[in-house]
Design a protein around this motif. Structure first.
Motif: not given
Length: 109
Positions: A16-17, A19, A21-24, A41-42, A45, A47-48
């Motif tokens: 997760v860290e 990723l 921006t908008h990463g999964t 962290s989610l 940015r 993130r998912s």
């Protein structure tokens, strides 16, 4: 995108860290241990973190594609799977949690 195949909570959190921006980050297995991911962290940015059951794939398309890749030497399944005699079940679990093997397979004699 990040894909975790270990089920190791520390590896999932690191995925997760890592990723953008908008990463999964997708998780396809679990050790059963809780994963701690700071909400920031989610949220900050976009993130998912998601679970994937069966890879959310169409098996009539995906399986032939994997077979084709394997035939061309581009899907090294032999490096992903390690067999363990059932008597070594604890070693198989430890190796999986440590990320030493991707897919432990228990064999019975």
């Amino acid at each position: 995108m990040a894909l975790d195949t270990t089920g190791n909570p520390a590896v999932i959190a690191a995925a997760v860290e890592s990723l953008a921006t908008h990463g999964t980050a997708s998780v396809i297995t679990s050790s059963g241990a809780p994963v701690t991911v700071p909400p920031g962290s989610l949220l900050l940015r976009g993130r998912s973190l998601r679970g994937s059951m069966g890879g959310h794939i169409n098996p009539t398309v995906f399986i032939p594609r994997l077979l084709e890749l394997h035939a061309r030497g581009r899907f090294p399944v032999d490096r992903l799977v390690k067999n363990y005699p059932f008597a070594e079940v604890n070693t198989a679990i430890a190796d999986s949690l440590a990320g030493a093997t991707i897919k432990p397979v228990l064999t019975f004699n």
